[in-house]
Write a protein that holds these residues in place. Sequence first.
Motif, short mmCIF file in Angstrom:
data_model
loop_
_atom_site.label_atom_id
_atom_site.label_comp_id
_atom_site.label_asym_id
_atom_site.label_seq_id
_atom_site.Cartn_x
_atom_site.Cartn_y
_atom_site.Cartn_z
N THR A 41 87.34 -74.58 -25.29
CA THR A 41 86.67 -73.39 -23.65
C THR A 41 85.70 -74.01 -23.96
OG1 THR A 41 86.65 -71.29 -24.50
CG2 THR A 41 88.23 -71.96 -23.38
N ASP B 226 82.22 -72.84 -22.52
CA ASP B 226 81.41 -72.25 -21.01
C ASP B 226 79.86 -72.30 -21.15
OD1 ASP B 226 83.25 -71.47 -19.83
OD2 ASP B 226 83.91 -69.51 -21.47
N GLN C 184 85.60 -70.00 -18.91
CA GLN C 184 87.03 -70.29 -20.06
C GLN C 184 87.55 -69.38 -20.60
OE1 GLN C 184 88.26 -72.79 -17.57
NE2 GLN C 184 88.05 -71.25 -16.73
N GLY C 185 86.38 -69.29 -21.38
CA GLY C 185 86.63 -68.29 -22.37
C GLY C 185 86.69 -67.14 -22.82
N SER C 186 86.05 -66.58 -21.44
CA SER C 186 86.53 -65.23 -21.58
C SER C 186 87.58 -64.21 -20.66
CB SER C 186 85.12 -64.45 -20.54
OG SER C 186 84.41 -65.42 -20.17
N ARG D 234 86.25 -71.07 -29.22
CA ARG D 234 85.35 -70.69 -27.63
C ARG D 234 84.49 -71.40 -27.61
NH1 ARG D 234 89.82 -67.44 -28.76
NH2 ARG D 234 88.35 -65.70 -29.78
N TYR E 79 79.96 -71.44 -26.27
CA TYR E 79 79.37 -71.13 -25.70
C TYR E 79 77.94 -71.86 -25.22
CZ TYR E 79 76.49 -68.18 -22.42
OH TYR E 79 75.66 -67.56 -20.82
N PRO F 219 81.75 -66.16 -24.55
CA PRO F 219 82.74 -65.00 -24.89
C PRO F 219 83.21 -64.38 -25.84
CG PRO F 219 83.50 -67.18 -23.88
CD PRO F 219 81.85 -67.08 -24.15
N ALA G 263 82.51 -65.89 -29.38
CA ALA G 263 82.28 -67.65 -29.64
C ALA G 263 81.73 -67.94 -29.74
CB ALA G 263 82.19 -67.74 -28.24
#
Length: 252
Positions: A13, A15, A138-140, A149, A151, A201, A204
């Motif tokens: 993911t 984000d 998406q990751g959270s 994950r 960010y 997340p 992440a």
Amino acid sequence: MLAVPVSLRFIVTIDGPAGTGKSTVAHWLAKRLGLEFLDTGAMYRAAALSALERGIDPADGECVAQLVRELDLAFDWTSDPPELFADGRPVGERIRTPEVTRAVSLVASNPTVRAEMVRAQRGIASRHPRLVTEGRDQGSVVFPDADVRIYLDARPEVRARRRVEQLSLKGIVTNEAEVLAQILERDRIDSTRRDGPLVCPRGADVVDTSDLEVGAVIDRLAELVRARAGDALAASASSRGVRGADGGAAAP
Ligand code: DC
């Protein structure tokens, strides 16, 4: 629907706020790792476009919710990047206009819209379980158990400058100060909404792209994925009989 065996699934993911280069980076990272690419921002943009095209006020929560419940969003996975269709029509560049960009944060803060999108994205992952997916949640929220994950972040002025450059490539002339104000407003709406706010997340890896070229970001993320979950990526690739990360050896 049958659950995908854990060993087949490999999800990364990405984000972060607008202008960090998420879409470009996620698309190329997916190609580098032999995974598929999901642009969830495009799904929210398609919902906003459909509302505008039907004359629905993006602030009219009930009407937008009803529209999204009935909206048929589908990707053509044979094109690269996958092409999004709304009710059978390709959305193309119509989802990238300034009007849609202005409306989308409001549409994306609608709890029914978010619930429908989360459901749709998990459905996509069950059919396309080897995925780099990018967005805000998406990751959270959508895949908190993703293999990796990430960010992505960047300074707001850098994000504004990138957006101005992107738009100018499309022949749209904008004022950098105005774009910066819009970006800050979008950040505010995205990170203060009740459902699925933009957050880093848990667990992440944070990568600041302010001073990095796109190629360097992709290299950094590919390294990060290998370091965090290289074995799981290889296992997933071989159990699918596809080529592994970095076009590595084909599965035996
Ligand atoms: O990444 P983008 O600019 O295409 O995203 C469009 C809008 O959709 C943006 O306002 C944030 C929202 N969005 C979201 O709320 N959740 C996602 N997973 C993806 C995008």
